[in-house]
Motif scaffolding. Structure first.
Motif, short mmCIF file in Angstrom:
data_model
loop_
_atom_site.label_atom_id
_atom_site.label_comp_id
_atom_site.label_asym_id
_atom_site.label_seq_id
_atom_site.Cartn_x
_atom_site.Cartn_y
_atom_site.Cartn_z
N VAL A 62 -1.94 5.71 8.55
CA VAL A 62 -0.68 4.99 8.74
C VAL A 62 0.47 5.93 8.42
O VAL A 62 0.36 6.81 7.55
CB VAL A 62 -0.63 3.72 7.86
CG1 VAL A 62 -0.77 4.07 6.39
CG2 VAL A 62 0.67 2.96 8.10
N ARG A 63 1.56 5.75 9.14
CA ARG A 63 2.76 6.55 8.91
C ARG A 63 3.96 5.73 9.34
O ARG A 63 3.82 4.71 10.01
CB ARG A 63 2.69 7.84 9.72
CG ARG A 63 2.73 7.62 11.24
CD ARG A 63 2.33 8.86 11.99
NE ARG A 63 2.46 8.65 13.45
CZ ARG A 63 1.91 9.44 14.36
NH1 ARG A 63 1.19 10.49 13.97
NH2 ARG A 63 2.08 9.20 15.65
N HIS B 222 0.84 -1.20 0.00
CA HIS B 222 0.00 0.00 0.00
C HIS B 222 0.87 1.25 0.00
O HIS B 222 1.83 1.34 0.77
CB HIS B 222 -0.89 -0.02 1.26
CG HIS B 222 -1.58 1.27 1.54
ND1 HIS B 222 -2.65 1.73 0.81
CD2 HIS B 222 -1.33 2.23 2.50
CE1 HIS B 222 -3.04 2.90 1.31
NE2 HIS B 222 -2.26 3.21 2.31
N HIS B 223 0.55 2.21 -0.89
CA HIS B 223 1.23 3.51 -0.87
C HIS B 223 0.68 4.34 0.28
O HIS B 223 -0.52 4.61 0.32
CB HIS B 223 1.00 4.25 -2.19
CG HIS B 223 1.77 3.70 -3.35
ND1 HIS B 223 1.40 2.56 -4.02
CD2 HIS B 223 2.90 4.16 -3.97
CE1 HIS B 223 2.25 2.32 -5.01
NE2 HIS B 223 3.17 3.27 -4.99
N ILE B 224 1.52 4.75 1.20
CA ILE B 224 1.07 5.58 2.31
C ILE B 224 0.54 6.91 1.78
O ILE B 224 -0.56 7.35 2.15
CB ILE B 224 2.22 5.80 3.31
CG1 ILE B 224 2.65 4.45 3.92
CG2 ILE B 224 1.81 6.80 4.40
CD1 ILE B 224 3.86 4.55 4.83
N HIS B 225 1.31 7.57 0.93
CA HIS B 225 0.84 8.74 0.18
C HIS B 225 0.55 8.26 -1.23
O HIS B 225 1.45 7.83 -1.94
CB HIS B 225 1.90 9.85 0.19
CG HIS B 225 1.49 11.10 -0.53
ND1 HIS B 225 0.30 11.74 -0.29
CD2 HIS B 225 2.12 11.83 -1.49
CE1 HIS B 225 0.20 12.80 -1.07
NE2 HIS B 225 1.30 12.87 -1.81
N ASN C 298 7.51 5.01 1.47
CA ASN C 298 6.12 5.39 1.21
C ASN C 298 5.25 4.15 1.04
O ASN C 298 4.21 4.20 0.40
CB ASN C 298 6.03 6.26 -0.05
CG ASN C 298 4.66 6.88 -0.21
OD1 ASN C 298 4.07 7.39 0.73
ND2 ASN C 298 4.12 6.81 -1.43
N ALA C 299 5.67 3.03 1.64
CA ALA C 299 4.93 1.78 1.44
C ALA C 299 4.75 1.06 2.76
O ALA C 299 5.55 1.19 3.69
CB ALA C 299 5.69 0.88 0.45
N VAL C 300 3.68 0.27 2.81
CA VAL C 300 3.42 -0.57 3.97
C VAL C 300 2.71 -1.82 3.49
O VAL C 300 1.96 -1.79 2.51
CB VAL C 300 2.55 0.19 5.02
CG1 VAL C 300 1.19 0.53 4.46
CG2 VAL C 300 2.42 -0.63 6.30
N GLY D 208 0.82 11.86 -6.20
CA GLY D 208 2.22 12.28 -6.22
C GLY D 208 3.13 11.49 -5.30
O GLY D 208 4.32 11.80 -5.19
N GLY D 209 2.59 10.47 -4.65
CA GLY D 209 3.42 9.65 -3.78
C GLY D 209 4.42 8.83 -4.56
O GLY D 209 4.13 8.37 -5.67
#
Length: 416
Positions: free
Chosen positions: A385-386, A351-354, A366-368, A359-360
């Motif tokens: 999530v961060r 999953h892309h966090i942004h 930037n992944a989880v 623009g992520g």
């Protein structure tokens, strides 16, 4: 309800420190019978509560993928045990009030209730509600004499006693019902032990059991007259051989965008010097001998790691998180990173966090890793999530669930 249960809890607590050695034997036996009866009645209350919570979809609104998974977290149960509770609560609520009443009256145990509910359901399908009521009464009476195993054996011929005229014709229906139960109850559980090994437990349906025996029996035979392995050890080694054969075919489904494979992480010096151990992407550790054995027929992928073993950069800029970048993500998250989830990497999406469309970047920072359920849940809920200061993901719950919105982490995949 809570007030009354609290009073009952206080009454039970008052008995915990009773001086049992000073009590006469008859009183102790009576106490045992009463305790057992209360235990079954509490089970009936518990099942009713579980059924209501399941019907309200309480688990999914709180971020769990199912009521069974939520019960595991809430009550510290195994998932199979929690699933059996949910299944029995549903059966007793939807079509077996007589069984529920017998359990609530302390006349039968939870395990006997499972047997009786299955049997009464089969009788009602074969002979109608009147005969089912007769079967219920007889099975409850038998439950006072027989344990669940014997009760199930007797229940297979219950129609001989309550409806002998249709017993033979219903035998086939009973077999079909047994097949349905086998399909419903089939499961395989892999439990990680503290030393990294796995315990396999489960129930196979008849067909799968036949397939497993057909596959491992030839491989599990003694290799020579001097073979000192026990039968259990031979079956273990045979199962490993079957898995290796399946992986070599190249015909297994892809796993997270990659061919089915095992991934071992080791240091360059350890591999070349043949002295270092390795780590699987599941977090389990391998001996140097096992690493060398696997490296004989493996692709070697170099990766740059930080001082604490944190993957720094892999792969090129792109939208899909696959290949080397996904492997780095698996090394970091070990499985679904959502708090309380134990889904392994092969069941997870990146999953892309942004979001990439916003623009992520497609990068490790930037992944989880999230299982399908929690991936959807994160997109359609107020959870966020961060990455924390140590580079690991943490999740902030919505204010309605936690007014302080304290960050939470997944502890199932920790390395230590």
């Amino acid at each position: 309800m809570v007030e009354e249960l609290t009073q009952a809890e206080d009454a039970v607590a008052a008995c915990i420190d009773a001086v049992t050695w000073a009590r006469p034997e008859d009183e102790l036996i009576a106490a045992l019978d009463t305790t057992h009866r209360i235990e079954q009645r509490l089970a009936a209350v518990k099942l009713a509560v579980i059924r209501e919570l399941d019907g309200r979809r309480t688990a999914t609104t709180r971020g769990a993928s199912s009521t069974a998974v939520w019960l595991r977290e809430r009550l510290r149960l195994t998932v199979p045990a929690a699933r059996r509770l949910v299944d029995l609560a549903t059966v007793l609520e939807n079509g077996n009030p007589g069984v529920r009443h017998a359990l609530a009256g302390g006349c039968i145990t939870v395990d006997q209730a499972r047997v009786i509910a299955d049997s009464v359901d089969s009788v009602q399908t074969a002979a109608g509600p009147e005969v089912a009521d007769k079967a219920l009464g007889m099975l409850v009476e038998w439950a006072g004499q027989f344990d669940p195993t014997l009760l199930r054996k007797l229940s297979t011929r219950i129609l001989d006693h309550v409806a002998p005229d249709i017993a033979d014709g219903a035998a086939r229906a009973a077999l079909d019902a047994e097949a349905r139960r086998a399909t419903r109850d089939r499961h395989l559980t892999l439990s990680t032990l503290t030393d990294g090994r796995l315990r396999l437990t489960g129930i196979l349906d008849t067909e799968t059991a036949g397939l497993l025996r057909a596959a491992i029996d030839p491989l599990g035979a003694p290799s020579d007259p001097d073979d000192q392995r026990s039968p259990g050890q031979r079956r273990h080694d045979a199962l490993g051989d079957v898995c290796r054969l399946a992986l070599r075919t190249g015909e297994l489904p892809e796993n997270g965008g990659d061919p089915a494979q095992i991934v071992v992480t080791t240091s360059f010096d350890g591999l070349t010097g043949q002295l270092g151990g390795g780590t699987l992407d599941t977090g389990l550790h391998l001996t140097p001998e096992a690493v060398r054995h696997l490296a004989c027929d493996a692709a070697i992928l170099p990766a740059v790691l930080g001082g604490a073993g944190q993957p720094l950069d892999l792969g090129r800029q792109r939208r899909l998180i696959t290949g080397p970048l996904r492997r780095a993500l698996v090394l970091r998250d070990r499985g679904c990173a959502f708090p309380g989830c134990d889904r392994p990497p092969r069941w997870c999406d990146a999953h892309h966090i942004h979001h990439w469309a916003d623009g992520g970047t497609t990068s490790l920072t930037n992944a989880v890793l999230l299982c399908g359920h929690h991936h959807r849940h994160l997109h359609h809920s107020d959870w966020t999530v961060r990455l924390a200061g140590d580079g690991n993901p943490e999740f902030v719950p919505p204010a309605w669930l936690d007014p302080e919105q304290l960050p939470r982490r997944n502890h199932y995949h920790r390395r230590t």
